[in-house]
Design a protein around this motif. Structure first.
Motif, short mmCIF file in Angstrom:
data_model
loop_
_atom_site.label_atom_id
_atom_site.label_comp_id
_atom_site.label_asym_id
_atom_site.label_seq_id
_atom_site.Cartn_x
_atom_site.Cartn_y
_atom_site.Cartn_z
N LEU A 27 14.23 26.72 12.78
CA LEU A 27 12.84 26.47 12.37
C LEU A 27 12.63 25.00 12.06
O LEU A 27 11.82 24.64 11.20
CB LEU A 27 12.51 27.31 11.14
N SER A 28 13.34 24.14 12.75
CA SER A 28 13.28 22.70 12.48
C SER A 28 11.95 22.09 12.93
O SER A 28 11.30 22.59 13.85
CB SER A 28 14.44 21.99 13.17
N ASN A 29 11.59 20.99 12.28
CA ASN A 29 10.40 20.20 12.64
C ASN A 29 9.12 21.02 12.62
O ASN A 29 8.31 20.97 13.55
CB ASN A 29 10.60 19.52 14.00
N ASN A 30 8.97 21.78 11.56
CA ASN A 30 7.73 22.51 11.32
C ASN A 30 7.07 21.97 10.05
O ASN A 30 7.38 20.86 9.62
CB ASN A 30 8.01 24.01 11.24
N THR A 31 6.18 22.73 9.45
CA THR A 31 5.46 22.25 8.25
C THR A 31 5.72 23.20 7.07
O THR A 31 4.83 23.50 6.29
CB THR A 31 3.95 22.14 8.52
N ILE A 32 6.95 23.65 6.96
CA ILE A 32 7.33 24.59 5.91
C ILE A 32 7.57 23.83 4.60
O ILE A 32 8.36 22.88 4.55
CB ILE A 32 8.59 25.38 6.30
N GLU A 33 6.90 24.27 3.54
CA GLU A 33 7.03 23.63 2.24
C GLU A 33 7.74 24.56 1.25
O GLU A 33 8.42 25.50 1.66
CB GLU A 33 5.63 23.22 1.74
N TYR A 34 7.55 24.27 -0.02
CA TYR A 34 8.27 25.00 -1.08
C TYR A 34 8.11 26.52 -0.96
O TYR A 34 9.09 27.27 -1.04
CB TYR A 34 7.77 24.52 -2.44
N SER A 35 6.88 27.00 -0.77
CA SER A 35 6.63 28.44 -0.71
C SER A 35 7.39 29.09 0.44
O SER A 35 7.95 30.19 0.28
CB SER A 35 5.12 28.69 -0.56
N GLY A 36 7.42 28.41 1.58
CA GLY A 36 8.15 28.94 2.73
C GLY A 36 9.65 28.99 2.48
O GLY A 36 10.33 29.95 2.87
N PHE A 37 10.17 27.96 1.81
CA PHE A 37 11.59 27.95 1.46
C PHE A 37 11.92 29.10 0.51
O PHE A 37 12.98 29.74 0.62
CB PHE A 37 11.97 26.61 0.82
N ALA A 38 11.00 29.37 -0.43
CA ALA A 38 11.20 30.47 -1.38
C ALA A 38 11.25 31.81 -0.64
O ALA A 38 12.06 32.69 -0.97
CB ALA A 38 10.08 30.47 -2.42
N SER A 39 10.39 31.97 0.38
CA SER A 39 10.38 33.21 1.16
C SER A 39 11.70 33.39 1.90
O SER A 39 12.27 34.48 1.93
CB SER A 39 9.22 33.20 2.15
#
Length: 429
Positions: free
Chosen positions: A113-125
């Motif tokens: 999932l590299s080079n996307n726009t995943i932030e803190y919430s996505g990391f938590a998921s």
């Protein structure tokens, strides 16, 4: 089928064929202008296709909606093991959808999932998914926006997961605080992480202390990258000291960390005691002649290094002399990268002198971007012809300044070696 720009319409035709295909194991549909609407083409297809093992949809702007649709479809898939979704404009909602998939799917081993726009919430998921998933082996989250909070969230999932082997987290802005929590989790981790990329995460000498503590306790790590962080000399000293105690890490990447002669001297001292490190990346560090001297003095008779990368290290002609002297004695180095070090003809001649008479282990030498002209090229050509036991099979000389005379000399030397020994040497200009 990468980069064909067949779009959603084309995907509907191709996806239909997968329903009947029983032999294709890898499909590359990357860079094809596929959108979320196009992903629906897989519905009813991937649920029944058990032959497909790798699905690459990178470079298609499917976004969160596409990720949700794909995840719903793949929950029932029992064949796909590798899922590549790099550069697909997936954000936190898409990451949550992928996480829901990982909680239920038991066959996927690698997710990119590299080079996307995943932030803190996505990391938590994703961290939540790691607590339930026991089959995922490799997770790629390079080039997202995790930040310190994302690192802390991910740490909670990592500490409770036993299946992960590779964790690629380059370029997420973790900083020292985020790294502290992540390294603490990895130190307490009961699994067997073998690959860890935490490069380009704003890690300084303070953060290197947390890395060093992890290095001391890990019993599984084989590959560690700090590429383009900023640990400096002090950080290099901390990590180098930890490597003296480590018995597993074979590849260490210190590239682009503002390390000078002081830091590389500490790394060199480690090589006297460490016998497991085989690849060392030091490129883009201003170690200079003094730094390369410290390294070469040790490598003459110590260590097990097979690959050494010193590109853009400002070693100059005097540094080349130290390297040449080292090559007279070293019997382990097989790959040496000296690109962009201002070697010129004098440096090339110096290296050629050593290769001409002694070295039997070096197989690949990269002297690109070194302002080498015809005299230097001629010296290298003579070395190739003179040493019948020379092991070199790859000589890279891109972006130098030699003309036709130099190229002819090298070409004739290559042909001579082939005629005399049957050995082929690849020379790249």
């Amino acid at each position: 089928m990468a980069g064909r720009q067949f779009g959603d319409e084309g995907l509907f035709f191709l996806a239909e064929s997968l329903a009947y295909n029983k032999s294709a194991e890898e499909v590359d549909f990357s860079g094809n202008a596929i959108t979320a609407a196009g992903i629906e083409a897989f519905d009813g297809i991937l649920q029944i296709n058990t032959a497909l093992k790798t699905l690459n949809l990178s470079g298609n702007i499917i976004g969160d909606e596409g990720a949700k649709c794909l995840s719903d479809i793949l929950i029932e898939n029992v064949g796909i093991q590798k899922l590549f979704l790099n550069s697909t404009n997936i954000g936190d909602e898409g990451a949550k959808a992928i996480s829901d998939l990982l909680k239920k799917n038991k066959t996927i081993r690698i997710v990119q999932l590299s080079n996307n726009t995943i932030e803190y919430s996505g990391f938590a998921s994703i961290a939540d998914a790691l607590l339930e998933n026991n089959t995922l082996r490799s997770l790629y989250l390079n080039g997202n926006y995790g930040g310190p909070l994302g690192a802390s969230s991910l740490a909670k999932g990592v500490v409770g997961n036993k299946s992960l082997r590779e964790l690629h987290l380059h370029g997420n802005g973790f900083g020292n605080e985020g790294l502290r929590v992540l390294m603490s989790a990895l130190s307490a981790h009961k699994g067997k992480i073998t690959v860890l990329d935490i490069g380009n995460n704003n890690i300084t000498s303070e953060g290197s202390l947390y890395v060093a503590e992890f290095i001391k306790v890990t019993k599984s790590l084989r590959w560690l990258s700090l590429y383009m962080d900023d640990v400096g000399d002090e950080g290099a000293e901390k990590v180098a000291d930890a490597l003296k105690q480590n018995k597993t890490i074979s590849t260490m990447d210190f590239g682009g960390n503002n390390i000078h002669s002081r830091g590389v001297t500490a790394i060199a001292e480690t090589l006297k005691e460490n016998e497991v490190l085989t690849t060392l990346e030091l490129s883009y560090n201003p170690i200079g002649p003094e730094g390369v001297k410290a390294l070469c003095d040790v490598l003459k008779f110590n260590g097990k290094l097979q690959t050494l990368k010193l590109g853009w290290c400002q070693i100059g002609v005097s540094g080349a002399e130290f390297v040449a002297d080292c090559l007279k004695y070293n019997t382990t180095l097989s790959t040496l990268d000296l690109r962009a070090n201002g070697l010129g003809d004098d440096g090339a001649i110096c290296l050629a002198r050593s290769l001409k008479i002694i070295n039997e282990s070096l197989k690949s030498l990269d002297l690109g971007f070194n302002e080498i002209r015809d005299d230097g090229a001629f010296a290298l050509a003579q070395a190739l012809k003179a040493n019948e036991d020379l092991a070199v099979t790859s000589l890279m000389l891109a972006n130098n300044f030699f003309g036709k005379f130099g190229q002819v000399a090298l070409t004739e030397a290559r042909d001579h070696v082939y005629e005399m020994s049957g050995k082929e040497i690849d020379i790249y200009y």
